[in-house]
Design a protein around this motif. Sequence first.
Motif, PDB file in Angstrom:
ATOM      1  N   ALA A  86       9.107 -12.803   0.840  1.00  0.00           N
ATOM      2  CA  ALA A  86       8.408 -13.107   1.846  1.00  0.00           C
ATOM      3  C   ALA A  86       9.238 -13.693   3.128  1.00  0.00           C
ATOM      4  O   ALA A  86      10.276 -14.653   2.730  1.00  0.00           O
ATOM      5  CB  ALA A  86       7.127 -13.660   1.563  1.00  0.00           C
ATOM      6  N   HIS A  88       8.993 -16.852   5.151  1.00  0.00           N
ATOM      7  CA  HIS A  88       8.373 -18.155   5.050  1.00  0.00           C
ATOM      8  C   HIS A  88       8.443 -19.290   6.226  1.00  0.00           C
ATOM      9  O   HIS A  88       9.783 -18.981   6.608  1.00  0.00           O
ATOM     10  CB  HIS A  88       8.793 -18.746   3.658  1.00  0.00           C
ATOM     11  CG  HIS A  88       8.340 -18.469   2.425  1.00  0.00           C
ATOM     12  ND1 HIS A  88       8.900 -18.936   1.219  1.00  0.00           N
ATOM     13  CD2 HIS A  88       7.573 -17.401   2.141  1.00  0.00           C
ATOM     14  CE1 HIS A  88       8.266 -18.388   0.189  1.00  0.00           C
ATOM     15  NE2 HIS A  88       7.490 -17.319   0.697  1.00  0.00           N
ATOM     16  N   HIS A  90       7.260 -22.977   7.217  1.00  0.00           N
ATOM     17  CA  HIS A  90       6.574 -24.283   6.581  1.00  0.00           C
ATOM     18  C   HIS A  90       6.534 -25.259   7.566  1.00  0.00           C
ATOM     19  O   HIS A  90       7.627 -25.414   8.395  1.00  0.00           O
ATOM     20  CB  HIS A  90       7.305 -24.351   5.164  1.00  0.00           C
ATOM     21  CG  HIS A  90       6.828 -23.446   4.156  1.00  0.00           C
ATOM     22  ND1 HIS A  90       5.855 -23.706   3.375  1.00  0.00           N
ATOM     23  CD2 HIS A  90       7.446 -22.484   3.669  1.00  0.00           C
ATOM     24  CE1 HIS A  90       5.574 -22.845   2.448  1.00  0.00           C
ATOM     25  NE2 HIS A  90       6.631 -22.036   2.649  1.00  0.00           N
ATOM     26  N   HIS A 118       1.418 -23.824   6.630  1.00  0.00           N
ATOM     27  CA  HIS A 118       2.466 -22.720   6.434  1.00  0.00           C
ATOM     28  C   HIS A 118       1.791 -21.488   7.106  1.00  0.00           C
ATOM     29  O   HIS A 118       0.699 -21.558   7.473  1.00  0.00           O
ATOM     30  CB  HIS A 118       3.089 -22.405   5.334  1.00  0.00           C
ATOM     31  CG  HIS A 118       2.047 -21.989   4.443  1.00  0.00           C
ATOM     32  ND1 HIS A 118       1.286 -22.829   3.561  1.00  0.00           N
ATOM     33  CD2 HIS A 118       1.751 -20.723   3.871  1.00  0.00           C
ATOM     34  CE1 HIS A 118       0.499 -22.083   2.736  1.00  0.00           C
ATOM     35  NE2 HIS A 118       0.766 -20.875   2.921  1.00  0.00           N
ATOM     36  N   HIS A 120       1.549 -17.118   7.116  1.00  0.00           N
ATOM     37  CA  HIS A 120       2.160 -16.058   6.469  1.00  0.00           C
ATOM     38  C   HIS A 120       1.969 -14.666   7.630  1.00  0.00           C
ATOM     39  O   HIS A 120       0.848 -14.701   8.385  1.00  0.00           O
ATOM     40  CB  HIS A 120       0.871 -15.397   5.275  1.00  0.00           C
ATOM     41  CG  HIS A 120       1.032 -16.122   4.306  1.00  0.00           C
ATOM     42  ND1 HIS A 120      -0.106 -16.195   3.117  1.00  0.00           N
ATOM     43  CD2 HIS A 120       2.014 -17.037   3.585  1.00  0.00           C
ATOM     44  CE1 HIS A 120       0.228 -16.980   2.387  1.00  0.00           C
ATOM     45  NE2 HIS A 120       1.582 -17.326   2.535  1.00  0.00           N
ATOM     46  N   TYR A 122       1.992 -10.713   8.428  1.00  0.00           N
ATOM     47  CA  TYR A 122       1.919  -9.331   7.815  1.00  0.00           C
ATOM     48  C   TYR A 122       2.359  -8.067   8.568  1.00  0.00           C
ATOM     49  O   TYR A 122       1.583  -8.221   9.880  1.00  0.00           O
ATOM     50  CB  TYR A 122       0.580  -9.049   6.878  1.00  0.00           C
ATOM     51  CG  TYR A 122       0.157 -10.044   5.884  1.00  0.00           C
ATOM     52  CD1 TYR A 122       0.308  -9.249   4.536  1.00  0.00           C
ATOM     53  CD2 TYR A 122      -0.455 -11.185   6.128  1.00  0.00           C
ATOM     54  CE1 TYR A 122       0.145 -10.238   3.442  1.00  0.00           C
ATOM     55  CE2 TYR A 122      -0.616 -11.906   5.018  1.00  0.00           C
ATOM     56  CZ  TYR A 122      -0.202 -11.569   3.758  1.00  0.00           C
ATOM     57  OH  TYR A 122      -0.709 -12.499   2.616  1.00  0.00           O
ATOM     58  N   GLU A 131      -3.726  -7.288   7.715  1.00  0.00           N
ATOM     59  CA  GLU A 131      -4.765  -7.259   6.516  1.00  0.00           C
ATOM     60  C   GLU A 131      -6.277  -7.097   7.175  1.00  0.00           C
ATOM     61  O   GLU A 131      -6.942  -6.217   6.506  1.00  0.00           O
ATOM     62  CB  GLU A 131      -4.677  -8.763   5.813  1.00  0.00           C
ATOM     63  CG  GLU A 131      -3.378  -8.911   5.032  1.00  0.00           C
ATOM     64  CD  GLU A 131      -3.684  -9.919   3.866  1.00  0.00           C
ATOM     65  OE1 GLU A 131      -3.413  -9.550   2.654  1.00  0.00           O
ATOM     66  OE2 GLU A 131      -3.974 -11.247   4.019  1.00  0.00           O
ATOM     67  N   GLN A 144      -1.027 -15.339  10.145  1.00  0.00           N
ATOM     68  CA  GLN A 144      -1.912 -16.182   9.441  1.00  0.00           C
ATOM     69  C   GLN A 144      -1.594 -17.567   9.477  1.00  0.00           C
ATOM     70  O   GLN A 144      -0.529 -17.709   8.744  1.00  0.00           O
ATOM     71  CB  GLN A 144      -2.176 -15.651   8.074  1.00  0.00           C
ATOM     72  CG  GLN A 144      -2.933 -14.162   8.174  1.00  0.00           C
ATOM     73  CD  GLN A 144      -3.343 -13.738   6.635  1.00  0.00           C
ATOM     74  OE1 GLN A 144      -3.130 -14.343   5.805  1.00  0.00           O
ATOM     75  NE2 GLN A 144      -3.858 -12.667   6.729  1.00  0.00           N
ATOM     76  N   SER A 169      -6.209 -16.669  12.327  1.00  0.00           N
ATOM     77  CA  SER A 169      -5.440 -15.133  12.390  1.00  0.00           C
ATOM     78  C   SER A 169      -5.117 -14.859  13.906  1.00  0.00           C
ATOM     79  O   SER A 169      -6.456 -14.839  14.534  1.00  0.00           O
ATOM     80  CB  SER A 169      -5.979 -14.203  11.747  1.00  0.00           C
ATOM     81  OG  SER A 169      -5.649 -14.077  10.284  1.00  0.00           O
ATOM     82  N   VAL A 229      -4.204 -13.833  -1.551  1.00  0.00           N
ATOM     83  CA  VAL A 229      -3.124 -13.651  -2.434  1.00  0.00           C
ATOM     84  C   VAL A 229      -3.671 -14.329  -3.809  1.00  0.00           C
ATOM     85  O   VAL A 229      -4.497 -15.137  -3.881  1.00  0.00           O
ATOM     86  CB  VAL A 229      -1.753 -14.601  -2.304  1.00  0.00           C
ATOM     87  CG1 VAL A 229      -0.940 -13.972  -1.033  1.00  0.00           C
ATOM     88  CG2 VAL A 229      -2.014 -16.191  -1.869  1.00  0.00           C
ATOM     89  N   ILE A 269       5.754  -5.636   1.180  1.00  0.00           N
ATOM     90  CA  ILE A 269       5.060  -6.586   0.756  1.00  0.00           C
ATOM     91  C   ILE A 269       3.681  -6.252   0.877  1.00  0.00           C
ATOM     92  O   ILE A 269       3.164  -5.439   1.314  1.00  0.00           O
ATOM     93  CB  ILE A 269       5.149  -7.726   2.105  1.00  0.00           C
ATOM     94  CG1 ILE A 269       4.556  -9.142   1.622  1.00  0.00           C
ATOM     95  CG2 ILE A 269       4.488  -7.318   3.363  1.00  0.00           C
ATOM     96  CD1 ILE A 269       4.865 -10.351   2.140  1.00  0.00           C
ATOM     97  N   ARG A 271      -0.200  -6.023   0.728  1.00  0.00           N
ATOM     98  CA  ARG A 271      -1.307  -6.523   1.774  1.00  0.00           C
ATOM     99  C   ARG A 271      -2.416  -6.200   0.654  1.00  0.00           C
ATOM    100  O   ARG A 271      -2.601  -5.105   0.202  1.00  0.00           O
ATOM    101  CB  ARG A 271      -1.317  -5.828   2.978  1.00  0.00           C
ATOM    102  CG  ARG A 271      -0.418  -6.169   4.084  1.00  0.00           C
ATOM    103  CD  ARG A 271      -0.521  -5.229   5.322  1.00  0.00           C
ATOM    104  NE  ARG A 271      -0.003  -3.932   5.105  1.00  0.00           N
ATOM    105  CZ  ARG A 271      -0.442  -2.829   5.422  1.00  0.00           C
ATOM    106  NH1 ARG A 271      -1.648  -3.071   5.852  1.00  0.00           N
ATOM    107  NH2 ARG A 271      -0.010  -1.712   5.333  1.00  0.00           N
TER     108      ARG A 271
END
Length: 285
Positions: A86, A88, A90, A118, A120, A122, A131, A144, A169, A229, A269, A271
């Motif tokens: 993925a 990342h 952070h 962090h 995410h 998509y 998502e 996100q 989001s 997740v 990845i 979803r």
Amino acid sequence: MFKVLLFLFISTLIPINNPYGSSMGESGDELTKWPYVKPAFVASEVQSPINILSSNSYDVSLPSLLYFRYWRKDSVKIKIENSGHALHIHSITDDDVNKISAHITGGPLFENIYNFSHIHIYWGEEEEGSEHQINSQGYPIEVQMIHYKNEYGNYSNAVVYSDGICIISYFGKLSDQDNPKMENFIKAVKSVETPRVISFFSTFDVHFHWLMEVAKDYCYYAYPGSITVYPYTPCVTWIIYENTFSISQRQLEVFRSLRRTNGKFLTSINRRKLQQFNNRPLCYV
């Protein structure tokens, strides 16, 4: 200290058949509605993501949603890397400068403080990669921004509490033109195309200023849900902005060019599929 002021307003609420709180009448008593009233949930009833239907929402007046250390020169430091599984992003909080993390408060969180953890992101191989959906419309990319409640200390501890996590989001919408405010971030993503070769260190302000353009317009939905997740813990207050940022096809292709450890594209990845709404509370600010 940057503050995004969300103007307070009182509207006629749309009554819905809501098992988690009383419908508001003509008196405008929003104190009978979530998030003013904390409901009890069964885990299977509040899973995410969902298709957000405006017809299921009700308007509420909430405190201003405030952002700290995101879009000023003292913004939090971040690390951008491709793990091979993925992309990342952070927060880095292990030095003197970042002992106080970026955080949010207000809105459906009221006086509680949620620290930035962090991000995410998509995206998909085709035109839709988000998502969540709004009124059955998906988007090519969803960002996100994940936070944990300050009193729980860190993300790992916070996920075991029903109010432990807040995720904001932002959706991207395709444009014929590049979004110039995204270019610093696009260059950083391009530099980590190959997994585990390089990590990119910078600040939130330099690479995510384009999100401020969405946040300052203050129109959002909020609902109780889960992380998307495994193990899908129902511990999240979701804040979903209605307005979008623009992204060109060229810029989107940079995300699609990221590679996994096995050499395949990261666009595969997983979803999580849309979950049942289950008539849970959905407010619009």
